[in-house]
Design a protein around this motif. Structure first.
Motif, PDB file in Angstrom:
ATOM      1  N   LEU A 166       0.833  -1.205   0.000  1.00  0.00           N
ATOM      2  CA  LEU A 166       0.000   0.000   0.000  1.00  0.00           C
ATOM      3  C   LEU A 166       0.865   1.251   0.000  1.00  0.00           C
ATOM      4  O   LEU A 166       0.570   2.223  -0.711  1.00  0.00           O
ATOM      5  N   SER A 167       1.937   1.234   0.768  1.00  0.00           N
ATOM      6  CA  SER A 167       2.837   2.387   0.833  1.00  0.00           C
ATOM      7  C   SER A 167       3.407   2.730  -0.541  1.00  0.00           C
ATOM      8  O   SER A 167       3.436   3.903  -0.936  1.00  0.00           O
ATOM      9  N   LEU A 193       5.130   4.779   7.772  1.00  0.00           N
ATOM     10  CA  LEU A 193       4.786   3.502   8.379  1.00  0.00           C
ATOM     11  C   LEU A 193       5.177   3.531   9.846  1.00  0.00           C
ATOM     12  O   LEU A 193       6.276   3.999  10.182  1.00  0.00           O
ATOM     13  N   THR A 194       4.298   3.053  10.711  1.00  0.00           N
ATOM     14  CA  THR A 194       4.651   3.012  12.122  1.00  0.00           C
ATOM     15  C   THR A 194       5.806   2.054  12.367  1.00  0.00           C
ATOM     16  O   THR A 194       6.574   2.218  13.306  1.00  0.00           O
ATOM     17  N   ARG A 195       5.924   1.041  11.533  1.00  0.00           N
ATOM     18  CA  ARG A 195       7.107   0.168  11.565  1.00  0.00           C
ATOM     19  C   ARG A 195       7.374  -0.323  10.143  1.00  0.00           C
ATOM     20  O   ARG A 195       6.449  -0.607   9.391  1.00  0.00           O
ATOM     21  N   SER A 196       8.661  -0.423   9.791  1.00  0.00           N
ATOM     22  CA  SER A 196       9.047  -0.901   8.471  1.00  0.00           C
ATOM     23  C   SER A 196       9.818  -2.203   8.550  1.00  0.00           C
ATOM     24  O   SER A 196      10.370  -2.673   7.556  1.00  0.00           O
ATOM     25  N   SER A 197       9.879  -2.778   9.745  1.00  0.00           N
ATOM     26  CA  SER A 197      10.581  -4.042   9.937  1.00  0.00           C
ATOM     27  C   SER A 197       9.878  -4.806  11.057  1.00  0.00           C
ATOM     28  O   SER A 197       8.878  -4.333  11.619  1.00  0.00           O
ATOM     29  N   ASP A 198      10.395  -5.966  11.389  1.00  0.00           N
ATOM     30  CA  ASP A 198       9.784  -6.789  12.436  1.00  0.00           C
ATOM     31  C   ASP A 198      10.217  -6.263  13.804  1.00  0.00           C
ATOM     32  O   ASP A 198      11.054  -6.849  14.486  1.00  0.00           O
ATOM     33  N   SER A 199       9.661  -5.128  14.200  1.00  0.00           N
ATOM     34  CA  SER A 199      10.008  -4.494  15.463  1.00  0.00           C
ATOM     35  C   SER A 199       8.750  -4.209  16.280  1.00  0.00           C
ATOM     36  O   SER A 199       7.674  -4.014  15.730  1.00  0.00           O
ATOM     37  N   TYR A 200       8.916  -4.199  17.603  1.00  0.00           N
ATOM     38  CA  TYR A 200       7.783  -3.946  18.505  1.00  0.00           C
ATOM     39  C   TYR A 200       7.603  -2.450  18.706  1.00  0.00           C
ATOM     40  O   TYR A 200       8.571  -1.708  18.886  1.00  0.00           O
ATOM     41  N   LEU A 201       6.376  -2.000  18.687  1.00  0.00           N
ATOM     42  CA  LEU A 201       6.065  -0.594  18.917  1.00  0.00           C
ATOM     43  C   LEU A 201       4.799  -0.507  19.763  1.00  0.00           C
ATOM     44  O   LEU A 201       3.759  -1.062  19.391  1.00  0.00           O
ATOM     45  N   PRO A 202       4.852   0.166  20.919  1.00  0.00           N
ATOM     46  CA  PRO A 202       3.662   0.279  21.781  1.00  0.00           C
ATOM     47  C   PRO A 202       2.536   1.022  21.075  1.00  0.00           C
ATOM     48  O   PRO A 202       2.765   1.870  20.200  1.00  0.00           O
ATOM     49  N   LEU A 203       1.304   0.727  21.467  1.00  0.00           N
ATOM     50  CA  LEU A 203       0.140   1.354  20.840  1.00  0.00           C
ATOM     51  C   LEU A 203       0.159   2.878  20.952  1.00  0.00           C
ATOM     52  O   LEU A 203      -0.155   3.576  19.986  1.00  0.00           O
ATOM     53  N   PRO A 204       0.505   3.464  22.123  1.00  0.00           N
ATOM     54  CA  PRO A 204       0.534   4.941  22.206  1.00  0.00           C
ATOM     55  C   PRO A 204       1.504   5.563  21.208  1.00  0.00           C
ATOM     56  O   PRO A 204       1.244   6.649  20.681  1.00  0.00           O
TER      57      PRO A 204
END
Length: 579
Positions: A438-439, A451-462
């Motif tokens: 989509l990007s 993108l909030t993440r562009s790899s297999d990384s953890y990101l908190p919801l806030p």
């Protein structure tokens, strides 16, 4: 006492060696060049850290060190900051090191190959490639490749028409040039394997309806070409030849070419050999029609097949083509007009789910039969169709997306894997795959995409929600795939929380559901953090159930991923158009 003290020192040393994050040092002579138009520099190595500066494409900075996917760079004076490694190119000792190794040499395998401004048929044609013309592949997007060629610059082409150059032996090169012995159509979701055996390694899947070229047969297995390699599929799930529908009775009608340059092929399949081309405005007698392909005499004594959806046919032909076909309304309050034009008077407004018979086609409009027996017109790009009537995609979505700021949130990531499918599919991997497709489409249309993440990384919801606020986004779209203990449940759902988010949810959902044809589970109010705490326009999309084994196979196929990304793209364009 000294012994105890030494023991404590050793324990503390081991603790810090094991549990403190290890940072990869980089020589101070290394540098990065900003590769995107505008890039955020942060106070730490994560999207959750505070924004300290924005830099522009082409600016260069000295590397201090690296940590994971992030690079610490030297700013002005004594200040430093962190930048994501996927938005820069690195150089060391004068040589450039790209963060992606996707560049490779290739060539077009057909004449008049369309080069488009983005990864999809809805993007405008910016040029053509000749058979054998050399290109450099810069990136890929499921069924599309981003290429660079001397004649057209950078653009996107369909993957199946590009052959990668290899350094293999002459014998393997000869194998690549093997001749197709026929074509077939996949009758159900089908595994592709390395060997002609049910125990062979699965290397991909084909969706129902996919056309394939067949190179050989061994027992009950067929050898086909899959992207740039050969694969084997079970012959039980491939219908040989073009027997899926009998010939249409459109013979004798006249068709006018609507595409600027349309390929003519040896048979009614995109995999068939190109034997000529025709131009916009040319008229031909239609000799036969199969599966929306028309048979024409394109030159005196030369007969071939061309895509029927690029022909405008006379009234008699349109009626024949659309016999037993209907349109279905996707949105409440859809206008049905007196004439095929957005300036025409509105006869009535229809609601979601209503269906009308198609009488004929007029450019991008369907003439439909109303309940009172009269007729009206409806724009073909805002409805879905069934039967033999072709779908209509309105060009020009780029105009509604240009300069819009959109945040795409691939659900889960890192230690948070999300749901796991019956076949082992991880939700976190599938959401990232969809987000990247989509990007690419949105960027090609001129949108500012994050993108909030562009790899297999953890990101908190806030932190995900904060990105929408920081970038003052025009639309925030969170992508997920659903799961249930009931393995029979399937379908697509959209969620919003605030009433001001409902219109975005409707536009994105209806477009995506119509494009993918998944079971509709509707639009609902949902108490999810990324929409509840979001002060911007936001929607959370559940794009199907990976807990349903049949649906999981569909969702992971290349054809579905292309369709779902196109549906999301068109839905966003529709939202901004109507806003």
């Amino acid at each position: 006492m000294i012994k105890r003290f030494n023991l404590l020192v050793i324990c503390f040393t081991l603790f810090f060696a094991v549990f403190l994050p290890q940072e990869k040092s980089v020589a101070a002579t290394g540098s990065v060049t900003i590769a995107e138009s505008t890039v955020n520099i942060r106070s730490g190595p994560s999207l959750s850290y505070q924004l300290v500066k924005q830099v522009k494409k082409g600016e260069k900075f000295t590397i201090i060190k690296e940590q994971g996917d992030w690079i610490q760079i030297q700013l002005s004076g004594s200040k430093s900051g962190w930048v994501a490694n996927w938005v820069v190119t690195k150089s060391a000792n004068g040589s450039t090191i790209t963060t992606s190794n996707k560049k490779s040499a290739a060539q077009a395998n057909t004449n008049q190959l369309r080069v488009r401004s983005g990864p999809g048929t809805s993007f405008r044609i910016i040029g053509y490639l000749s058979k054998g013309q050399a290109v450099t592949v810069l990136d890929d997007n499921e069924n599309w490749l981003k290429i660079s060629a001397s004649s057209v610059g950078e653009g996107w082409v369909a993957r199946e028409y590009i052959d990668f150059k290899t350094t293999t032996s002459n014998s393997s090169k000869e194998e690549d040039k093997s001749i197709s012995i026929g074509t077939g159509t996949v009758t159900d979701t089908l595994n592709m394997r390395k060997e002609p055996s049910a125990t062979g390694t699965v290397i991909g899947k084909l969706a129902k309806g996919t056309s394939v070229s067949i190179y050989s047969k061994k027992n009950n297995w067929l050898e086909i070409k899959y992207r740039d390699q050969k694969a084997w599929v079970s012959a039980d799930y491939v219908q040989m030849g073009n027997q899926s529908q009998p010939s249409n009775t459109n013979a004798g009608s006249i068709g006018t070419v609507t595409a600027s340059n349309l390929s003519v092929r040896s048979s009614s399949s995109l995999n068939a050999e190109i034997i000529g081309s025709v131009s916009k405005g040319q008229k031909f007698t239609i000799l036969d029609e199969v599966n929306n392909w028309v048979k024409i005499e394109f030159q005196p004594g030369k007969i071939g097949w061309a895509a029927g959806w690029y022909f405008n046919k006379d009234k008699e032909s349109s009626s024949s083509l659309t016999k037993n076909s209907r349109i279905t309304i996707l949105h409440d309050g859809t206008n049905i007009r007196k004439d095929p034009s957005v300036q025409s008077n509105v006869l009535l407004r229809a609601n979601e789910g209503e269906s009308f018979p198609i009488k004929s086609l007029s450019n991008d409009w369907y003439e439909i039969i109303l309940p009172n027996g009269t007729t009206g017109y409806i724009a073909g790009w805002i409805v879905s169709t069934n039967g033999t009537g072709p779908g209509i995609d309105k060009q020009g979505a780029e105009g509604h997306l240009k300069y819009k700021t959109i945040v795409i949130d691939p659900g889960h990531g890192g230690i948070d894997t999300g749901a796991t499918g019956t076949g082992g599919t991880l939700e976190k991997e599938l959401t990232l795959r969809t987000a990247q497709l989509l990007s690419d489409k949105l960027k090609a249309a001129g949108a500012n995409v994050f993108l909030t993440r562009s790899s297999d990384s953890y990101l908190p919801l806030p932190s995900r929600v904060r990105m929408a606020s920081v970038h003052q986004t025009d639309a925030f779209i969170s992508l997920h795939y659903d799961s249930s203990i009931d393995r029979n449940i399937r379908g697509m759902t959209a969620y919003y929380y605030h009433s001001y988010q409902k219109k975005l949810a409707e536009s994105v959902y209806y477009s995506t559901n119509a494009q993918t044809k998944l079971k509709s589970r509707g639009i609902r109010s949902g108490d999810y953090h990324v929409v509840r705490e979001n002060k911007r326009q936001a929607v959370l999309m559940e794009l199907g159930y990976i807990s349903n084994s049949a649906e999981e196979m569909t969702l992971t196929s290349g054809q579905f991923q292309e369709s779902v990304a196109t549906g999301l793209y068109n839905g966003l364009a529709m939202y901004f158009k109507e806003k």
